[in-house]
Design a protein around this motif. Structure first.
Motif, PDB file in Angstrom:
ATOM      1  N   GLU A   5       0.838  -1.198   0.000  1.00 54.03           N
ATOM      2  CA  GLU A   5       0.000   0.000   0.000  1.00 54.03           C
ATOM      3  C   GLU A   5       0.873   1.248   0.000  1.00 54.03           C
ATOM      4  N   ASN A   6       0.573   2.168  -0.905  1.00 57.66           N
ATOM      5  CA  ASN A   6       1.316   3.413  -1.017  1.00 57.66           C
ATOM      6  C   ASN A   6       0.770   4.406   0.001  1.00 57.66           C
ATOM      7  N   THR A   7       1.376   4.388   1.201  1.00 56.21           N
ATOM      8  CA  THR A   7       0.959   5.303   2.256  1.00 56.21           C
ATOM      9  C   THR A   7       2.175   6.048   2.790  1.00 56.21           C
ATOM     10  N   LEU A   8       1.933   7.208   3.374  1.00 57.81           N
ATOM     11  CA  LEU A   8       3.018   7.988   3.960  1.00 57.81           C
ATOM     12  C   LEU A   8       3.729   7.218   5.070  1.00 57.81           C
ATOM     13  N   PRO A   9       3.002   6.564   5.982  1.00 60.32           N
ATOM     14  CA  PRO A   9       3.710   5.783   7.014  1.00 60.32           C
ATOM     15  C   PRO A   9       4.589   4.664   6.422  1.00 60.32           C
ATOM     16  N   ASN A  10       4.140   4.026   5.353  1.00 65.66           N
ATOM     17  CA  ASN A  10       4.960   2.995   4.719  1.00 65.66           C
ATOM     18  C   ASN A  10       6.224   3.595   4.124  1.00 65.66           C
ATOM     19  N   SER A  11       6.091   4.731   3.454  1.00 61.83           N
ATOM     20  CA  SER A  11       7.264   5.401   2.884  1.00 61.83           C
ATOM     21  C   SER A  11       8.236   5.793   3.988  1.00 61.83           C
ATOM     22  N   PHE A  13       8.575   4.450   6.944  1.00 61.98           N
ATOM     23  CA  PHE A  13       9.174   3.229   7.484  1.00 61.98           C
ATOM     24  C   PHE A  13      10.320   2.752   6.595  1.00 61.98           C
ATOM     25  N   MET A  14      10.076   2.668   5.293  1.00 62.68           N
ATOM     26  CA  MET A  14      11.114   2.169   4.385  1.00 62.68           C
ATOM     27  C   MET A  14      12.328   3.087   4.373  1.00 62.68           C
ATOM     28  N   ILE A  15      12.108   4.389   4.363  1.00 59.13           N
ATOM     29  CA  ILE A  15      13.234   5.325   4.375  1.00 59.13           C
ATOM     30  C   ILE A  15      14.053   5.167   5.651  1.00 59.13           C
ATOM     31  N   GLU A  16      13.383   5.068   6.789  1.00 66.34           N
ATOM     32  CA  GLU A  16      14.105   4.898   8.056  1.00 66.34           C
ATOM     33  C   GLU A  16      14.884   3.591   8.085  1.00 66.34           C
ATOM     34  N   GLU A  17      14.303   2.526   7.579  1.00 69.16           N
ATOM     35  CA  GLU A  17      14.994   1.234   7.551  1.00 69.16           C
ATOM     36  C   GLU A  17      16.208   1.282   6.611  1.00 69.16           C
ATOM     37  N   ILE A  18      16.070   1.928   5.475  1.00 71.33           N
ATOM     38  CA  ILE A  18      17.202   2.069   4.554  1.00 71.33           C
ATOM     39  C   ILE A  18      18.321   2.843   5.244  1.00 71.33           C
ATOM     40  N   LYS A  19      17.979   3.936   5.906  1.00 67.79           N
ATOM     41  CA  LYS A  19      18.997   4.733   6.587  1.00 67.79           C
ATOM     42  C   LYS A  19      19.688   3.919   7.676  1.00 67.79           C
ATOM     43  N   ALA A  32       9.717  11.204   3.151  1.00 67.61           N
ATOM     44  CA  ALA A  32       8.569  10.525   2.548  1.00 67.61           C
ATOM     45  C   ALA A  32       7.621  11.507   1.878  1.00 67.61           C
ATOM     46  N   THR A  33       7.530  12.704   2.407  1.00 74.98           N
ATOM     47  CA  THR A  33       6.607  13.693   1.840  1.00 74.98           C
ATOM     48  C   THR A  33       7.078  14.202   0.480  1.00 74.98           C
ATOM     49  N   GLN A  34       8.317  13.920   0.108  1.00 74.03           N
ATOM     50  CA  GLN A  34       8.857  14.358  -1.170  1.00 74.03           C
ATOM     51  C   GLN A  34       8.545  13.388  -2.304  1.00 74.03           C
ATOM     52  N   LEU A  35       7.993  12.246  -1.993  1.00 75.68           N
ATOM     53  CA  LEU A  35       7.768  11.221  -3.009  1.00 75.68           C
ATOM     54  C   LEU A  35       6.420  11.376  -3.693  1.00 75.68           C
ATOM     55  N   SER A  36       6.427  11.123  -4.992  1.00 75.08           N
ATOM     56  CA  SER A  36       5.160  11.060  -5.718  1.00 75.08           C
ATOM     57  C   SER A  36       4.687   9.609  -5.731  1.00 75.08           C
ATOM     58  N   ASP A  37       3.470   9.401  -6.171  1.00 71.89           N
ATOM     59  CA  ASP A  37       2.933   8.039  -6.237  1.00 71.89           C
ATOM     60  C   ASP A  37       3.797   7.140  -7.108  1.00 71.89           C
ATOM     61  N   GLU A  38       4.316   7.668  -8.198  1.00 64.18           N
ATOM     62  CA  GLU A  38       5.136   6.861  -9.106  1.00 64.18           C
ATOM     63  C   GLU A  38       6.445   6.434  -8.452  1.00 64.18           C
ATOM     64  N   GLN A  39       6.957   7.238  -7.544  1.00 67.47           N
ATOM     65  CA  GLN A  39       8.242   6.942  -6.916  1.00 67.47           C
ATOM     66  C   GLN A  39       8.131   5.911  -5.795  1.00 67.47           C
ATOM     67  N   TYR A  40       6.932   5.640  -5.337  1.00 63.15           N
ATOM     68  CA  TYR A  40       6.755   4.683  -4.244  1.00 63.15           C
ATOM     69  C   TYR A  40       7.320   3.315  -4.625  1.00 63.15           C
ATOM     70  N   GLU A  41       7.023   2.860  -5.827  1.00 65.51           N
ATOM     71  CA  GLU A  41       7.521   1.546  -6.261  1.00 65.51           C
ATOM     72  C   GLU A  41       9.046   1.537  -6.350  1.00 65.51           C
ATOM     73  N   ASP A  42       9.643   2.651  -6.783  1.00 64.58           N
ATOM     74  CA  ASP A  42      11.103   2.743  -6.830  1.00 64.58           C
ATOM     75  C   ASP A  42      11.683   2.649  -5.418  1.00 64.58           C
ATOM     76  N   ILE A  46      14.160  -0.312  -3.799  1.00 66.77           N
ATOM     77  CA  ILE A  46      15.410  -0.040  -3.088  1.00 66.77           C
ATOM     78  C   ILE A  46      15.350  -0.657  -1.692  1.00 66.77           C
ATOM     79  N   TYR A  47      14.231  -0.473  -1.009  1.00 68.84           N
ATOM     80  CA  TYR A  47      14.066  -1.028   0.337  1.00 68.84           C
ATOM     81  C   TYR A  47      14.232  -2.547   0.323  1.00 68.84           C
ATOM     82  N   GLU A  48      13.583  -3.222  -0.614  1.00 66.52           N
ATOM     83  CA  GLU A  48      13.650  -4.686  -0.665  1.00 66.52           C
ATOM     84  C   GLU A  48      15.064  -5.165  -0.944  1.00 66.52           C
TER      85      GLU A  48
END
Length: 74
Positions: A5-11, A13-19, A32-42, A46-48
């Motif tokens: 799910e493309n949600t702000l909390p998910n974004s 979470f993934m950014i914090e885990e990557i860091k 996370a607030t800088q991401l567009s819907d298209e960038q969520y999959e990217d 990266i997170y995976e």
């Protein structure tokens, strides 16, 4: 957490885990607030990839950081 799910909390979470995994000192790399819907999959790709590895070479960290920067600027 359902990362499909493309949600702000998910974004966030993934950014914090990557860091954490890359031991990035700066939190300014991407918000996370800088991401567009298209960038969520990217971001998810990266997170995976980061979550699947236990160690990273310097060149891998550099490449991932460049990709995160690309997401920020897009």
């Amino acid at each position: 957490m359902n990362l499909a799910e493309n949600t702000l909390p998910n974004s966030e979470f993934m950014i914090e885990e990557i860091k954490k995994r890359l031991r990035m000192a700066t939190g300014a790399a991407l918000k996370a607030t800088q991401l567009s819907d298209e960038q969520y999959e990217d971001l998810k790709d990266i997170y995976e990839m980061v979550a699947s590895k236990s160690q990273f070479s310097i060149s891998e960290i550099e490449a991932i950081t460049i990709e995160l920067g690309r997401l920020r600027k897009a």
